[in-house]
Write an enzyme that holds these catalytic residues in place. Structure first.
Site, PDB file in Angstrom:
ATOM      1  N   GLU A  29      -8.368  -2.951   5.704  1.00 45.38           N
ATOM      2  CA  GLU A  29      -8.255  -2.867   4.247  1.00 45.38           C
ATOM      3  C   GLU A  29      -7.220  -3.854   3.705  1.00 45.38           C
ATOM      4  O   GLU A  29      -7.406  -4.440   2.647  1.00 45.38           O
ATOM      5  CB  GLU A  29      -7.875  -1.429   3.848  1.00 45.38           C
ATOM      6  CG  GLU A  29      -9.014  -0.464   4.117  1.00 45.38           C
ATOM      7  CD  GLU A  29      -8.577   0.984   4.077  1.00 45.38           C
ATOM      8  OE1 GLU A  29      -7.970   1.446   5.069  1.00 45.38           O
ATOM      9  OE2 GLU A  29      -8.829   1.654   3.077  1.00 45.38           O
ATOM     10  N   ASN A  83      -7.924   9.843   9.041  1.00 43.75           N
ATOM     11  CA  ASN A  83      -7.422  11.154   8.638  1.00 43.75           C
ATOM     12  C   ASN A  83      -8.193  11.616   7.394  1.00 43.75           C
ATOM     13  O   ASN A  83      -8.553  12.774   7.259  1.00 43.75           O
ATOM     14  CB  ASN A  83      -5.917  11.067   8.398  1.00 43.75           C
ATOM     15  CG  ASN A  83      -5.282  12.419   8.563  1.00 43.75           C
ATOM     16  OD1 ASN A  83      -5.814  13.296   9.248  1.00 43.75           O
ATOM     17  ND2 ASN A  83      -4.174  12.617   7.882  1.00 43.75           N
ATOM     18  N   GLY A  98     -13.602   6.715  13.967  1.00 45.43           N
ATOM     19  CA  GLY A  98     -14.861   5.974  14.089  1.00 45.43           C
ATOM     20  C   GLY A  98     -14.762   4.835  15.099  1.00 45.43           C
ATOM     21  O   GLY A  98     -15.717   4.550  15.825  1.00 45.43           O
ATOM     22  N   HIS A 147     -12.129   4.927  -0.598  1.00 38.74           N
ATOM     23  CA  HIS A 147     -12.209   4.055   0.592  1.00 38.74           C
ATOM     24  C   HIS A 147     -13.068   2.819   0.315  1.00 38.74           C
ATOM     25  O   HIS A 147     -13.622   2.217   1.239  1.00 38.74           O
ATOM     26  CB  HIS A 147     -12.833   4.780   1.811  1.00 38.74           C
ATOM     27  CG  HIS A 147     -11.983   5.849   2.417  1.00 38.74           C
ATOM     28  ND1 HIS A 147     -12.518   7.012   2.934  1.00 38.74           N
ATOM     29  CD2 HIS A 147     -10.650   5.935   2.615  1.00 38.74           C
ATOM     30  CE1 HIS A 147     -11.548   7.772   3.418  1.00 38.74           C
ATOM     31  NE2 HIS A 147     -10.405   7.127   3.230  1.00 38.74           N
ATOM     32  N   ASN A 154       0.857  -1.185   0.000  1.00 35.95           N
ATOM     33  CA  ASN A 154       0.000   0.000   0.000  1.00 35.95           C
ATOM     34  C   ASN A 154       0.896   1.238   0.000  1.00 35.95           C
ATOM     35  O   ASN A 154       1.446   1.620   1.032  1.00 35.95           O
ATOM     36  CB  ASN A 154      -0.896  -0.056   1.250  1.00 35.95           C
ATOM     37  CG  ASN A 154      -1.836   1.131   1.352  1.00 35.95           C
ATOM     38  OD1 ASN A 154      -1.710   2.104   0.602  1.00 35.95           O
ATOM     39  ND2 ASN A 154      -2.763   1.060   2.286  1.00 35.95           N
ATOM     40  N   LEU A 189     -14.016   6.958   9.223  1.00 33.46           N
ATOM     41  CA  LEU A 189     -13.518   8.225   9.765  1.00 33.46           C
ATOM     42  C   LEU A 189     -12.083   8.050  10.231  1.00 33.46           C
ATOM     43  O   LEU A 189     -11.822   7.551  11.334  1.00 33.46           O
ATOM     44  CB  LEU A 189     -14.397   8.670  10.947  1.00 33.46           C
ATOM     45  CG  LEU A 189     -15.912   8.655  10.706  1.00 33.46           C
ATOM     46  CD1 LEU A 189     -16.654   8.988  11.992  1.00 33.46           C
ATOM     47  CD2 LEU A 189     -16.290   9.639   9.596  1.00 33.46           C
ATOM     48  N   ARG A 217      -2.734  -1.895  -3.325  1.00 32.68           N
ATOM     49  CA  ARG A 217      -3.803  -0.913  -3.254  1.00 32.68           C
ATOM     50  C   ARG A 217      -3.564   0.103  -4.367  1.00 32.68           C
ATOM     51  O   ARG A 217      -2.466   0.668  -4.479  1.00 32.68           O
ATOM     52  CB  ARG A 217      -3.765  -0.204  -1.912  1.00 32.68           C
ATOM     53  CG  ARG A 217      -4.787   0.897  -1.861  1.00 32.68           C
ATOM     54  CD  ARG A 217      -4.671   1.701  -0.608  1.00 32.68           C
ATOM     55  NE  ARG A 217      -5.674   2.750  -0.612  1.00 32.68           N
ATOM     56  CZ  ARG A 217      -5.513   3.915  -0.021  1.00 32.68           C
ATOM     57  NH1 ARG A 217      -4.388   4.190   0.616  1.00 32.68           N
ATOM     58  NH2 ARG A 217      -6.467   4.807  -0.067  1.00 32.68           N
ATOM     59  N   MET A 226      -7.471  14.011  15.663  1.00 33.40           N
ATOM     60  CA  MET A 226      -8.691  14.108  16.465  1.00 33.40           C
ATOM     61  C   MET A 226      -8.434  13.918  17.950  1.00 33.40           C
ATOM     62  O   MET A 226      -9.028  14.598  18.786  1.00 33.40           O
ATOM     63  CB  MET A 226      -9.713  13.077  15.951  1.00 33.40           C
ATOM     64  CG  MET A 226     -11.035  13.122  16.658  1.00 33.40           C
ATOM     65  SD  MET A 226     -11.860  14.735  16.553  1.00 33.40           S
ATOM     66  CE  MET A 226     -12.776  14.568  15.034  1.00 33.40           C
ATOM     67  N   ASN A 235     -12.497   4.649  17.663  1.00 38.17           N
ATOM     68  CA  ASN A 235     -11.960   4.987  18.989  1.00 38.17           C
ATOM     69  C   ASN A 235     -12.562   6.197  19.670  1.00 38.17           C
ATOM     70  O   ASN A 235     -12.293   6.427  20.844  1.00 38.17           O
ATOM     71  CB  ASN A 235     -10.445   5.230  18.877  1.00 38.17           C
ATOM     72  CG  ASN A 235      -9.721   3.999  18.412  1.00 38.17           C
ATOM     73  OD1 ASN A 235      -9.825   2.950  19.036  1.00 38.17           O
ATOM     74  ND2 ASN A 235      -9.017   4.107  17.292  1.00 38.17           N
ATOM     75  N   ARG A 279      -8.422  18.165   5.074  1.00 45.36           N
ATOM     76  CA  ARG A 279      -9.207  18.484   3.868  1.00 45.36           C
ATOM     77  C   ARG A 279     -10.530  19.133   4.250  1.00 45.36           C
ATOM     78  O   ARG A 279     -11.160  18.747   5.235  1.00 45.36           O
ATOM     79  CB  ARG A 279      -9.494  17.198   3.066  1.00 45.36           C
ATOM     80  CG  ARG A 279      -8.303  16.721   2.264  1.00 45.36           C
ATOM     81  CD  ARG A 279      -8.556  15.363   1.642  1.00 45.36           C
ATOM     82  NE  ARG A 279      -7.858  14.318   2.378  1.00 45.36           N
ATOM     83  CZ  ARG A 279      -7.980  13.023   2.144  1.00 45.36           C
ATOM     84  NH1 ARG A 279      -8.790  12.582   1.195  1.00 45.36           N
ATOM     85  NH2 ARG A 279      -7.307  12.143   2.855  1.00 45.36           N
TER      86      ARG A 279
HETATM   87  P1  AMP Z   1      -6.562   6.588  10.597  1.00 47.85           P
HETATM   88  O1  AMP Z   1      -6.284   7.492   9.420  1.00 47.85           O
HETATM   89  O2  AMP Z   1      -7.680   5.599  10.352  1.00 47.85           O
HETATM   90  O3  AMP Z   1      -5.325   5.938  11.177  1.00 47.85           O
HETATM   91  O4  AMP Z   1      -7.130   7.541  11.766  1.00 47.85           O
HETATM   92  C1  AMP Z   1      -6.355   8.575  12.300  1.00 47.85           C
HETATM   93  C2  AMP Z   1      -7.251   9.449  13.183  1.00 47.85           C
HETATM   94  O5  AMP Z   1      -7.826   8.653  14.238  1.00 47.85           O
HETATM   95  C3  AMP Z   1      -6.473  10.581  13.866  1.00 47.85           C
HETATM   96  O6  AMP Z   1      -7.230  11.782  13.771  1.00 47.85           O
HETATM   97  C4  AMP Z   1      -6.413  10.111  15.296  1.00 47.85           C
HETATM   98  O7  AMP Z   1      -6.310  11.172  16.241  1.00 47.85           O
HETATM   99  C5  AMP Z   1      -7.750   9.415  15.425  1.00 47.85           C
HETATM  100  N1  AMP Z   1      -7.786   8.592  16.646  1.00 47.85           N
HETATM  101  C6  AMP Z   1      -7.079   7.477  16.912  1.00 47.85           C
HETATM  102  N2  AMP Z   1      -7.360   7.066  18.181  1.00 47.85           N
HETATM  103  C7  AMP Z   1      -8.240   7.957  18.701  1.00 47.85           C
HETATM  104  C8  AMP Z   1      -8.908   8.101  19.972  1.00 47.85           C
HETATM  105  N3  AMP Z   1      -8.710   7.241  20.956  1.00 47.85           N
HETATM  106  N4  AMP Z   1      -9.751   9.147  20.132  1.00 47.85           N
HETATM  107  C9  AMP Z   1      -9.960  10.032  19.140  1.00 47.85           C
HETATM  108  N5  AMP Z   1      -9.372   9.952  17.931  1.00 47.85           N
HETATM  109  C10 AMP Z   1      -8.519   8.930  17.716  1.00 47.85           C
END
Ligand code: AMP
Length: 397
Positions: A384, A208, A329, A177, A9, A206, A88, A280, A331, A238
């Protein structure tokens, strides 16, 4: 016997590899980041341990791929060539409605989509070429982010622009996605004990990057991302949806098209609104410590998401579940609760304790809805890479 499947990927400046066996178990994963920069790093997860890997100085995608494969061979994770490699690929345009075994024609078709995804398809091609050089006799399979959304009906994929924009240049909504949304479909159907072809979902990925998809009886029928992965929800950096009149409005403000592109893609979203971060978790901590703009960014994120959940309902005849996935989504109980609080009129009701437990401790479905909810609400970790490995095996035979 060799039973390893390799998943590659390539992101714009990162490279993720995963090694699976034929029974779908993850053997190892590797990640290289900040490729091309002086501070590039790489790591390997194997047997529950994480170790740093050395990269060739100045490594780009091809060199990093070689370094990681050499490390996998050294540690006997890939003793021989894998039986299949899954790649990917972000954009398959209208040419690919599913995964495809890579041939010269397929490579040309992927190349033809480079103008639709200039940051992604060229690096995806680099990864394919480097892997083909390393394993010339191994079947390679391309798995497209866009393919799952090729079932969108014209009323969902056409923009209300002069029709020749679509006919002459392919300007339409493609959606992204797709691998993650397809996994959500399979996994939700499995948990509910229903055939995927009879399962209808709203799938919110949900991370980045963020997108939401309406799936009716196993087919994607609407999705929030469009011609590019910029449309739709608020994301880390974005903007998601904006008024296209903005371009005209900014015409006399001395902001070049290139500058605006960078702003919309890299400086907007949670980062732009908060002036603080695209992450987040950090944003929520700041909001809790009284950072007003962090709370504002969170509010805009959740409101836009709720609005899209409502919009996705119009494409469905019934709804088996609203599912949340991706880093946020999976966490963030806070984001899910704040979003669902906008949706009481539509009958979504969250159970606080189940939500705080991220659907993990309550019961095997991953459900977080309360007894009065009109619809099931579930939290399901996406995978994925696993979908790509399954597709690689299927198409390699
Ligand atoms: P991803 O691109 O799927 O790896 O997701 C990254 C996003 O997930 C970032 O904004 C992280 O801050 C958010 N994230 C991961 N763990 C948590 C958590 N425990 N609470 C809030 N946001 C989280």
């Amino acid at each position: 016997m060799n039973d390893r499947v390799l998943v590659v990927n390539c992101g714009s400046s990162s490279l993720k590899l995963a090694v699976f066996d034929q029974s779908d178990a993850t053997i190892a994963t590797a990640l290289a980041e900040r490729l091309g920069a002086d501070n590039a790093t790489a790591s390997l997860r194997y047997n529950g341990e994480k170790q740093a890997l050395a990269l060739t100085p100045g490594a780009g995608h091809a060199a990093a791929l070689n370094d990681i494969i050499a490390a996998l061979a050294d540690q006997n994770i890939l003793k021989q060539a894998p039986i299949a490699v899954g790649h990917r690929v972000v954009h398959g345009g209208e040419a690919f409605k599913g995964a495809a075994r890579i041939t010269t024609d397929v490579l040309q078709a992927i190349e033809a989509c480079c103008n639709l995804a200039p940051l992604h398809n060229p690096v995806n091609l680099l990864g394919i070429q480097a892997t083909r050089t390393l394993f010339p006799d191994v079947p390679q399979v391309a798995v497209f982010d866009t393919a799952f959304h090729q079932s969108l009906p014209p009323h969902a994929y056409l923009y209300a622009l002069p029709k020749r924009f679509y006919e002459d240049w392919g300007v339409r909504r493609y959606g992204f996605h797709g691998t993650s949304h397809a996994f959500m479909l399979e996994e939700t159907a499995r948990r509910l004990g229903k055939p995927a072809t009879e399962t209808s979902l709203i799938s919110a990925h949900l991370g980045n990057g963020c997108s939401i998809t309406a799936i009716r009886n196993g087919a994607s029928v609407d999705t929030s991302m469009g011609l590019t992965p910029l449309e739709g929800l608020v994301m880390g950096t974005r903007s998601g949806d904006i008024d296209p009149g903005l371009f005209d409005f900014l015409a006399d403000k001395d902001i070049s098209a290139e500058r605006l592109h960078r702003t919309l893609n890299n400086e907007s979203g949670l980062l732009g609104l908060s002036g603080l971060t695209n992450d987040m978790r950090t944003l929520i901590e700041a909001a809790d410590n009284g950072h007003a703009d962090a709370q504002l960014a969170l509010d805009v994120f959740c409101f836009r998401l709720a609005r899209y959940i409502g919009a996705m309902l119009v494409s469905l005849e019934q709804l088996d579940a609203l599912v949340f996935t991706g880093g946020i989504g999976e966490n963030s109980a806070r984001v899910r609760a704040e979003t669902l609080n906008h949706l009481g009129l539509l009958g979504f009701a969250v159970d606080d304790a189940r939500n705080q437990a991220h659907g993990r401790s309550s019961e095997p479905l991953g459900a977080i809805h309360g007894p009065d909810s009109r619809f099931r609400i579930m939290v399901i970790p996406t995978d994925e890479e696993r979908v790509i490995a399954r597709e690689a095996l299927k198409h390699a035979q």
